[in-house]
Design an enzyme around this catalytic site. Sequence first.
Site, mmCIF file in Angstrom:
data_model
loop_
_atom_site.group_PDB
_atom_site.id
_atom_site.type_symbol
_atom_site.label_atom_id
_atom_site.label_comp_id
_atom_site.label_asym_id
_atom_site.label_seq_id
_atom_site.Cartn_x
_atom_site.Cartn_y
_atom_site.Cartn_z
ATOM 1 N N PHE A 1 -21.592 -0.076 -1.593
ATOM 2 C CA PHE A 1 -23.081 -0.683 -0.494
ATOM 3 C C PHE A 1 -23.031 0.552 0.776
ATOM 4 O O PHE A 1 -23.921 0.861 1.315
ATOM 5 C CB PHE A 1 -23.117 -1.829 0.575
ATOM 6 C CG PHE A 1 -23.312 -2.751 -1.028
ATOM 7 C CD1 PHE A 1 -24.338 -3.460 -1.652
ATOM 8 C CD2 PHE A 1 -22.486 -3.925 -0.940
ATOM 9 C CE1 PHE A 1 -24.995 -4.664 -2.325
ATOM 10 C CE2 PHE A 1 -22.693 -4.887 -2.249
ATOM 11 C CZ PHE A 1 -23.457 -5.140 -2.758
ATOM 12 N N SER A 2 -22.287 1.895 -0.024
ATOM 13 C CA SER A 2 -22.349 2.889 1.478
ATOM 14 C C SER A 2 -22.994 3.888 0.020
ATOM 15 O O SER A 2 -23.962 4.829 0.654
ATOM 16 C CB SER A 2 -20.870 3.530 1.609
ATOM 17 O OG SER A 2 -20.079 3.795 0.332
ATOM 18 N N GLY B 1 -23.950 3.771 -3.150
ATOM 19 C CA GLY B 1 -24.205 3.346 -4.726
ATOM 20 C C GLY B 1 -23.707 4.124 -5.423
ATOM 21 O O GLY B 1 -22.607 4.372 -6.166
ATOM 22 N N LEU C 1 -17.880 -4.596 2.209
ATOM 23 C CA LEU C 1 -19.312 -3.235 1.569
ATOM 24 C C LEU C 1 -19.364 -3.192 -0.154
ATOM 25 O O LEU C 1 -19.295 -1.898 -0.443
ATOM 26 C CB LEU C 1 -19.345 -1.786 1.688
ATOM 27 C CG LEU C 1 -19.335 -2.216 3.833
ATOM 28 C CD1 LEU C 1 -18.627 -0.119 4.412
ATOM 29 C CD2 LEU C 1 -20.561 -2.058 3.971
ATOM 30 N N TYR D 1 1.037 -1.219 0.156
ATOM 31 C CA TYR D 1 0.338 0.227 -0.354
ATOM 32 C C TYR D 1 0.538 0.700 0.091
ATOM 33 O O TYR D 1 1.144 1.460 0.868
ATOM 34 C CB TYR D 1 -1.075 -0.108 1.196
ATOM 35 C CG TYR D 1 -1.802 -1.254 1.174
ATOM 36 C CD1 TYR D 1 -1.953 -2.125 0.403
ATOM 37 C CD2 TYR D 1 -2.084 -1.653 2.892
ATOM 38 C CE1 TYR D 1 -2.786 -3.029 0.727
ATOM 39 C CE2 TYR D 1 -2.819 -2.976 2.270
ATOM 40 C CZ TYR D 1 -3.689 -3.768 1.579
ATOM 41 O OH TYR D 1 -4.166 -4.585 1.655
ATOM 42 N N SER E 1 -13.123 -5.456 1.960
ATOM 43 C CA SER E 1 -14.110 -5.467 1.076
ATOM 44 C C SER E 1 -15.329 -5.731 1.211
ATOM 45 O O SER E 1 -16.321 -5.886 0.446
ATOM 46 C CB SER E 1 -13.765 -5.110 -0.012
ATOM 47 O OG SER E 1 -11.869 -4.645 -0.984
ATOM 48 N N ARG F 1 -16.380 -2.581 -2.493
ATOM 49 C CA ARG F 1 -15.476 -1.383 -2.228
ATOM 50 C C ARG F 1 -16.516 -0.146 -2.260
ATOM 51 O O ARG F 1 -16.200 0.682 -3.040
ATOM 52 C CB ARG F 1 -14.422 -1.140 -3.639
ATOM 53 C CG ARG F 1 -14.247 -2.698 -3.577
ATOM 54 C CD ARG F 1 -13.682 -3.238 -5.082
ATOM 55 N NE ARG F 1 -12.574 -4.448 -5.339
ATOM 56 C CZ ARG F 1 -11.778 -4.880 -5.076
ATOM 57 N NH1 ARG F 1 -10.784 -3.671 -4.153
ATOM 58 N NH2 ARG F 1 -10.706 -5.680 -4.823
ATOM 59 N N GLY F 2 -16.649 -0.003 -1.296
ATOM 60 C CA GLY F 2 -18.069 0.994 -1.083
ATOM 61 C C GLY F 2 -19.050 1.093 -1.652
ATOM 62 O O GLY F 2 -20.501 2.129 -1.297
#
Length: 343
Positions: free
Chosen positions: A214-215, A217, A209, A61, A207, A211-212
Amino acid sequence: MAAALPRIKLGSQGLEVSAQGLGCMGMSAFYGPPKPEAKMIELINHAIRSGITHLDTSDAYGPYTNEVLVGKALKGGMREKVELATKFGFKLDGSNITIVGDPKHVRAACEDSLKRLDVDCIDLYYQHRVDTTVPIEVTVGELKKLVEEGKIKYIGLSEASASTIRRAHAVHPITAVQLEWSLWAREVEEEIVPVCRELGIGIVAYSPLGRGFFSGGSQLIQNLSVEDRRKEFPRFKPENLEHNENLFNRVKDLAARKGCTPSQLALAWVHHQGKDVCPIPGTTKIANLNDNIGALSVKLSPEDMSELESIASAGAVKGELNPAGHLTWRNSETPPLSAWKPT
């Protein structure tokens, strides 16, 4: 005084972590430009004060910069409050990226991570991706030596096949397997999760969610920076996004009925998979971190679980999970130990 979050046992060797962890990748890499260091240190410290004790990073990272960031955040007595996980396996030579699991690289990578994190010992050390040219017994054999030397406490694998996990576990107990698991990434339920449970290995879900997705759409996707790697993912492409937005809206509707946010609902679904599962949602915002912690209070009935699983059933999502040629190397096998010729 840290808040009390539920704790779970990861694996059978004694590691205990907060039931929810914090993925630190997006603070430094892949999801847009690196975020301001001071704010990310504040975020990590807030997470620890809120009861999150399991922090996840990797030498890949940045590369390398995320470990330095996490190390700085653990100054001032914070190190003793956390279970620190990092990873090795990617070898970077300019734009050329290879997966390396030979003993020399394992040891060098561990020493380098210890320096960047500025710690004496890593709690959970993962092979980030499996080197298909090196028998897993050789890689884990070197990790076992690092455990015996006190440089790492527990060994983990990420994105390994069921047979690779079995072979690794026969050399030294594997404490955790990290894998992508969410409402729209469920392939791991067929083989990997069962073998982990058979062997008493903890499961760390990255992940969780989507990769976001579901936070927020499609709105989240539309607001991504030009440097955000998620723009490359098939499910976020315009030709698939409109279809997948219907899935998000159905999750959103159920969340409204449950009195929680869509991300809390999707994360609660992962939490309800079992007490051996620790999701590690990443975020760069304190408000989102607080929202994620709130998922631990969301109770789902069997009917709720069934409804969520019907919403995200096989075929309900449009687009592949990862871009073609993406660096996943999932379900990787390694040569038999008899084929190994040390250099």
